[in-house]
Design a protein around this motif. Structure first.
Motif, PDB file in Angstrom:
ATOM      1  N   THR A  46       0.835  -1.199   0.000  1.00  0.00           N
ATOM      2  CA  THR A  46       0.000   0.000   0.000  1.00  0.00           C
ATOM      3  C   THR A  46       0.870   1.250   0.000  1.00  0.00           C
ATOM      4  OG1 THR A  46      -1.751  -1.189   1.164  1.00  0.00           O
ATOM      5  CG2 THR A  46      -1.818   1.217   1.265  1.00  0.00           C
ATOM      6  N   LEU A  47       1.889   1.248   0.817  1.00  0.00           N
ATOM      7  CA  LEU A  47       2.809   2.381   0.912  1.00  0.00           C
ATOM      8  C   LEU A  47       3.460   2.681  -0.430  1.00  0.00           C
ATOM      9  CD1 LEU A  47       3.984   4.360   2.974  1.00  0.00           C
ATOM     10  CD2 LEU A  47       5.659   2.624   3.590  1.00  0.00           C
ATOM     11  N   ALA A  48       3.754   1.655  -1.194  1.00  0.00           N
ATOM     12  CA  ALA A  48       4.420   1.820  -2.486  1.00  0.00           C
ATOM     13  C   ALA A  48       3.527   2.528  -3.510  1.00  0.00           C
ATOM     14  CB  ALA A  48       4.858   0.456  -3.025  1.00  0.00           C
ATOM     15  N   HIS A  49       2.229   2.577  -3.284  1.00  0.00           N
ATOM     16  CA  HIS A  49       1.315   3.213  -4.230  1.00  0.00           C
ATOM     17  C   HIS A  49       1.220   4.729  -4.051  1.00  0.00           C
ATOM     18  CE1 HIS A  49       0.128  -0.929  -4.929  1.00  0.00           C
ATOM     19  NE2 HIS A  49      -0.393  -0.514  -6.055  1.00  0.00           N
ATOM     20  N   TYR A  50       1.785   5.244  -2.999  1.00  0.00           N
ATOM     21  CA  TYR A  50       1.743   6.687  -2.759  1.00  0.00           C
ATOM     22  C   TYR A  50       2.889   7.378  -3.483  1.00  0.00           C
ATOM     23  CZ  TYR A  50      -1.760   6.288   0.946  1.00  0.00           C
ATOM     24  OH  TYR A  50      -2.913   6.067   1.652  1.00  0.00           O
ATOM     25  N   ASP A  51       2.611   8.553  -4.037  1.00  0.00           N
ATOM     26  CA  ASP A  51       3.659   9.350  -4.688  1.00  0.00           C
ATOM     27  C   ASP A  51       4.573  10.013  -3.667  1.00  0.00           C
ATOM     28  OD1 ASP A  51       2.726   8.739  -7.247  1.00  0.00           O
ATOM     29  OD2 ASP A  51       1.328  10.430  -7.239  1.00  0.00           O
ATOM     30  N   SER A  52       4.010  10.356  -2.521  1.00  0.00           N
ATOM     31  CA  SER A  52       4.807  10.941  -1.435  1.00  0.00           C
ATOM     32  C   SER A  52       4.422  10.234  -0.142  1.00  0.00           C
ATOM     33  CB  SER A  52       4.554  12.447  -1.331  1.00  0.00           C
ATOM     34  OG  SER A  52       3.197  12.699  -1.050  1.00  0.00           O
TER      35      SER A  52
END
Length: 154
Positions: A46-52
């Motif tokens: 899930t964390l990897a899907h955020y741009d920041s």
């Protein structure tokens, strides 16, 4: 005498398949000795899907869990060097969570473990069966009727 319940059978089969998928994925994760639980794996993905880097509250909302559950997961991942807490540049009272290089490497291993698990699960199916299953799963996941390439739904 009661009639057979085909929907009940389907529901049971889906639940059994879900449990099998979880067991197989867990086994593939354990083989890679990453020291990451399935819940931590989900948080990393899930964390990897955020741009920041997101806030913990953002992660809790996306994961559909209470913020305390995210804190526990982040604590474990931070201890293992997979994530780190960083202050928000605009508001130093806000803490954001970012992947470390070790966390990105773990994600690559996690993806490989998931692919291996999927290959094991799908091994009995031929190409046409996989395509049909993919269409059915698409329909169930999105709640819409899938169309084959070149077809239109009306």
């Amino acid at each position: 005498m009661t009639a057979p319940d085909p929907d009940g059978l389907l529901a049971e089969q889906l639940l059994r398949l879900t449990r099998r998928v979880h067991r197989i994925q867990k086994r593939h994760l354990e083989r890679r000795e990453l020291g990451i639980t399935p819940a931590q794996s989900r948080l990393l993905r899930t964390l990897a899907h955020y741009d920041s880097p997101p806030r913990m509250a953002d992660l809790a909302e996306r994961l559909e869990v209470v913020p305390r559950a995210v804190t526990t997961l982040v604590d474990g991942l931070e201890t293992n060097g997979k994530v780190r807490r960083v202050p928000d540049p605009a508001n130093r009272r806000v803490i954001r969570i970012e992947l470390t290089d070790d966390g990105r490497a773990a994600l690559r291993e996690l993806r490989a473990a998931r692919r291996s698990a999927a290959e094991e699960i799908l091994a009995p199916l031929g190409g046409e069966q996989r395509e049909a299953l993919g269409e059915l799963l698409h329909t169930l996941i999105d709640g819409t009727v899938a169309t084959r390439c070149g077809e239109t739904s009306e």
